[in-house]
Write an enzyme that holds these catalytic residues in place. Structure first.
Site, PDB file in Angstrom:
ATOM      1  N   GLU A 166       0.960  -1.228  -0.071  1.00  0.00           N
ATOM      2  CA  GLU A 166      -0.125  -0.076  -0.014  1.00  0.00           C
ATOM      3  C   GLU A 166       0.672   1.330  -0.032  1.00  0.00           C
ATOM      4  O   GLU A 166       0.965   1.850   0.949  1.00  0.00           O
ATOM      5  CB  GLU A 166      -0.838  -0.088   1.362  1.00  0.00           C
ATOM      6  CG  GLU A 166      -2.083  -0.986   1.169  1.00  0.00           C
ATOM      7  CD  GLU A 166      -3.111  -1.232   2.385  1.00  0.00           C
ATOM      8  OE1 GLU A 166      -2.703  -0.334   3.058  1.00  0.00           O
ATOM      9  OE2 GLU A 166      -4.243  -1.924   2.012  1.00  0.00           O
ATOM     10  N   GLU A 351      -5.855  -8.297   0.065  1.00  0.00           N
ATOM     11  CA  GLU A 351      -6.385  -8.037   1.481  1.00  0.00           C
ATOM     12  C   GLU A 351      -7.908  -7.585   1.098  1.00  0.00           C
ATOM     13  O   GLU A 351      -7.910  -6.712   0.277  1.00  0.00           O
ATOM     14  CB  GLU A 351      -5.869  -6.663   2.009  1.00  0.00           C
ATOM     15  CG  GLU A 351      -4.707  -7.008   2.834  1.00  0.00           C
ATOM     16  CD  GLU A 351      -4.160  -5.749   3.310  1.00  0.00           C
ATOM     17  OE1 GLU A 351      -4.884  -4.971   3.853  1.00  0.00           O
ATOM     18  OE2 GLU A 351      -2.841  -5.532   3.521  1.00  0.00           O
TER      19      GLU A 351
END
Ligand code: IFM
Length: 440
Positions: A166, A351
């Site tokens: 991320e 995720e």
């Protein structure tokens, strides 16, 4: 759960994900201080100023946790290797840390779990943070050295390696919005971090390939952005946010360019000669990891600070984080990424999950909302596959309740409840439901 393994293509990987600082316990095994320890110790940054010192004590309890992974029938475990554990000052090796990851990977293999490694999930060693962290170009080369060290130890046994988790959070959330370590609200620092985190990715990818490691990629997070209404201003606000959040990283990696809507704000603050790094940044990937949680509605604001946008939650049901549950956003990103950026490249949902205020009652956690959440996002994934996206796996976030960064231990994302007083693990109803679904 109203899905089963046979709804997915042969070889589809079912897994659960965690990250080092959120579960291991950073006071153990000679790990060095990180910028999250410092951030947590500052006033008002983290709920109750909690940090990852003990977390879930996975450092000592990993065998029990991996037994639960195996018992659920998962194929793969997504974990991260902490830079500050392996190199406490970011530069010198800590044998104890390397031994830990050696044992951890062997323990996965003994249980038939494919190790999906992430190199950086946010625990920057404090010594490097003191030198400017991700605003400093040198951090990228140091990250390359860390990549070499950890790869020399476990690279022969991992199934896949993601460089960075991320980058939007590492760069924008942390240096422009100030919500994560190092907690800056500084456009110049943000512009540098937005670029350097990608340079670190490119550097690590080059080091991995030089060592003959295959199956290398990156994990990007995506947030569905819709205009709040039909006004031209709202449409423009959504486009700008989409450029910063959803397009900056994937366009740099797949096309070697940054979107003009985002450069409009960042260009004056970019590090000199950034254009020369784009070839390294845009090396081919072996896979793309996609993290997806929610969507936001955007409108323009009179606020004179670029990017002149206001973001709010949509009208749907919310998780404990206050995030709108919006499964179609996952379908939409998976098909959009395949169509506009990666074509046939394997994509993993690395995720997806939700936090809920879970409690143990009569020895059980009945988390029906999470069961529905997972089923709906699995359905979105099968739809995207039907629409042509080459999705090869799905990792629930997270295996365990854990340290949710600025929210401390309050937000529970796990399939397994953790009592943070006793550290007892209790599989929730969602764990049992997912186990049955992937066994079918
Ligand atoms: O807990 C985080 C994780 O570290 C990164 N992705 C989002 C999760 C939930 O906020």
């Amino acid at each position: 759960m109203n899905f089963q393994r046979s709804d997915f293509p042969a070889g589809f990987v079912f897994g659960a994900a965690t990250a080092a600082y959120q579960i291991e316990g950073h006071q153990f095994g000679g790990a060095g201080p990180t910028h999250w320890d410092t951030f947590a110790a500052g006033p008002g940054n983290v709920v109750r100023a909690e940090d990852g010192a003990i977390a879930c004590d996975h450092y000592h309890r990993f065998a029990e946790d991996l037994d639960l992974m195996k018992e659920a029938g998962f194929d793969a475990y997504r974990f991260s290797t902490s830079w500050a554990r392996v190199m406490p000052d970011g530069r010198q090796m800590n044998e104890e840390g390397l031994d830990f990851y050696d044992r951890l990977v062997d323990a996965m293999l003994e249980r038939g779990l494919q190790p999906f490694q992430t190199l950086y999930h946010w625990e920057l060693p404090s010594v490097l943070a003191d030198k400017g962290g991700w605003t400093n170009r040198d951090t990228c080369a140091y990250f390359g050295d860390f990549t070499d060290v950890i790869t020399d130890r476990i690279g022969d046994r991992v199934s896949s390696v993601a460089t960075i988790n991320e980058p939007w959070c590492v760069a924008y959330l942390s240096h422009f919005l100030g919500h994560h370590a190092p907690g800056l609200r500084d456009i110049r620092a943000a512009a540098r971090a937005m670029h350097h985190i990608l340079l670190a990715h490119g550097t690590a990818l080059e080091r991995l390939r030089a060592k003959g490691i295959s199956n290398c990629g990156i994990v990007l997070n995506f947030d569905h952005t819709d205009p709040k209404d039909d006004s031209a201003d709202a449409v423009q606000a959504a486009a700008t946010t989409d450029a910063i959040f959803n397009r900056w990283f994937i366009e740099a990696i797949t096309k070697g360019t940054y979107p003009s809507e985002a450069l409009e704000g960042f260009a004056p603050h970019m590090p000199g000669g950034w254009q020369d790094d784009m070839a390294l940044i845009s090396q081919r990937l072996d896979f793309l990891g996609v993290n997806y949680y929610t969507r936001h509605l955007l409108s323009a604001t009179a606020n004179n600070v670029w990017p002149h946008t206001t973001s709010e939650e949509g009208p749907g049901a919310k998780t404990q984080m206050g995030w709108e549950i919006y499964p179609d956003g996952l379908r939409s990103f998976l098909t959009r990424l395949a169509r506009d950026y990666v074509g046939d490249l394997p994509i993993y949902v690395t995720e997806n999950g939700m936090a809920w205020n879970d409690h143990i009652e009569d020895g059980a956690v009945t988390d029906q909302t999470r069961i529905q959440f997972i089923a709906d996002h699995m359905a979105a994934t099968t739809q995207a596959i039907a629409e042509g996206a080459n999705v090869r796996g799905f990792f629930y976030w997270s295996l365990l309740d854990n340290y949710e960064w600025a929210f401390g231990y309050e937000k529970r994302f796990g399939l397994i409840h953790v009592d943070f007083e006793t550290l007892k693990r209790t599989p929730k109803a969602s764990y049992h439901a997912l186990k049955s679904a992937i066994a079918r």
